[in-house]
Every structure is written in C-alpha cells, then in structure tokens.
Design a protein around this motif. Sequence first.
Motif, short mmCIF file in Angstrom:
data_model
loop_
_atom_site.label_atom_id
_atom_site.label_comp_id
_atom_site.label_asym_id
_atom_site.label_seq_id
_atom_site.Cartn_x
_atom_site.Cartn_y
_atom_site.Cartn_z
N SER A 1 20.06 69.17 4.31
CA SER A 1 20.28 70.35 4.19
C SER A 1 20.02 71.02 5.56
O SER A 1 18.75 70.81 5.98
CB SER A 1 19.59 71.09 2.95
N LEU B 1 21.16 78.96 4.40
CA LEU B 1 21.60 77.57 4.24
C LEU B 1 23.00 77.31 5.22
O LEU B 1 24.12 77.92 4.73
CB LEU B 1 22.01 77.02 2.66
N GLN C 1 25.23 71.61 4.12
CA GLN C 1 24.77 70.32 3.50
C GLN C 1 25.73 69.36 4.20
O GLN C 1 26.74 69.22 3.75
CB GLN C 1 24.87 70.31 1.91
#
Length: 311
Positions: A252, A260, A263
Amino acid sequence: MSSPNIRVLATDLAFPEGPVVMPDGSVVLVEIRAQQLTRVYPDGRKEVVAKIPGGPNGAALGPDGKMYITNNGGFSWVPSRGTLMPHAPEPHEYIGGAIQRVDLTSGKVETLFTKCGEHNLKGPNDLVFDKQGGLWFSELGKRRARDMDVGGAYYIKPGMSEITEQVIGVLPANGIGLSPDEKTMYIAETPTGRLWAYNVGSPGEVVAADTIYRGERGRPICGLGGYQMFDSLAVEASGNVCVATLVSGCISVIAPDGKLVEQVETGDRVTTNIAFGGPELKTAYITLSGKGELIAMDWPRGGLPLNFLNK
C-alpha cells in the motif's frame, strides 16, 4: 490494484523479513523461523551470514558497516493455508527481545540491549537509522491466548550509548520509517491497518501532537477498510510510505497527507517487507513470507536513500 513484472530471486526461505539491498547487489535478510541472517546473491545463491537464536525480525546497516538486528525473542509456529505462521510463544521457545549487531565478515553476534530502563524488550520488530547515526526501532510486543502487550517506538542514541522510550500504547507497532527530512517518524499499526505519523523535534525525540482521546503522541494519517493489516514499510524519495499489507497481499503506497496512492499486488497474502535498490533505487525488493520468497519488481518511483547504505 496494479501488478508490475515480478522476478523471483530466492525461494525456500523460512519466513523472510528485513531485506537490506547491499551495494554489490546482494540482499541481506532475516529468516525468522530458521533463526538466521542470510545473504541472497543476484544469481540466487544463498549464504548463511549468522545464526541468531530467538527471532531475528528486522535488519539495517549501521554507520560502522555492521548489520543491526531487531530480535523478537522467538515464535512458535502453526500451519495456516499451506504455510507456517507465527503464533503465541511457548515458554521454552521465547528467549526475550533484544537489539543485536552482526559482523558481516565473521558472523559474530553481539547483544546490545534487552531493556529500556526497568522494562524488558518484548518483541522488537523493525528499525531505521537517522542521519546522526541514532537508531529508531519499533516494539511489537507479544500476543498470548487472552492478552497482548502494547507496542511502541524507541530510540538508541548515536554510538549505541543510551536507549529511550519515545512512544508507547500502539496496538501494536510494526513497520517504522522516517520522512526524507527526518521530521516525521512513521509507525505501521498491524491489526488496525493504520499508519501513524509522529513529529520529531531534536534527533530521537518525538514531540507530542495535539490529541483528543487517549493521549496519543502521534496522529493516524491513513486507515484501510476491510480486513487488511500492516507489516513493515519503506519510504520513497517523494515521501510516500510503502507499507507491506497482509491478507490483501500487496504494497500500500500512502502519501504524506494520508491519501492512498495505489496498492501493488504481490501474489502472497503474507507480504511482510519492502526495500529499494538498483539504478535510481527504482527496484523494489519484497519479502513474501507465506511463499518463502524474495522477489523484485520495477517501481515507478525511486526509494529514499538510506543513511549509511545508499550513498
């Protein structure tokens, strides 16, 4: 999730962790279950550097050219989906936590610290050197059938002269890293899947943030949804934090503001650590502890040069 080209560099590793990409292109890592420090050469050849009783968990090259080790004291192991996973320690297996140093030429192992003040180290996990030569390390603690230790972060002053407790109360603390300017220290909290950020004032000193609940000294900047857990981490030159993520089996990538970014799939639900090497530090070396593999993949951004290693 994206999934770049993956190259398998080594197999049949006994729960690998703590990869350190050396200047000659080899990778030194720990094998927790085998209780040893191992060097993997570019051609796949493996060489045992040192036998380390207990549970060598993380590794970092120090200013003296020696490898520093966090030793979690040892696990017992239980089968899970075709692999062996750490379990609550049995009394005859657990020898207590420690910070150790290994001479890479002779294989000699020295134990430097087993306590901070009156408190025993229970399960040191990950570590990183700052520019001054001080050592930050995380404390995972130990989990038992009906209770568990709280974790934290400690700092050993340059010259390995004194150990100080800087954070306590993490549930528990796994990966640890520093921002490029070393004014922020990051901790990955495993079961919650949270990334915490702590303000660093003078070297080795956490300046408590303004918290509103339980007196946390830092601030959570990112938390993942669903059943995902954080393991160890590395930092990109841009400041992004790359956290090995369990269960979902990925890395991640988290921006300093907590966003974020992406991933990156690895193909193993027990993805435990990442380090950078190669030209411009754009190769990611990742430990897949479920499969017992060390892999490499191209990375779109360069890693942060580590003090005393990537210079």
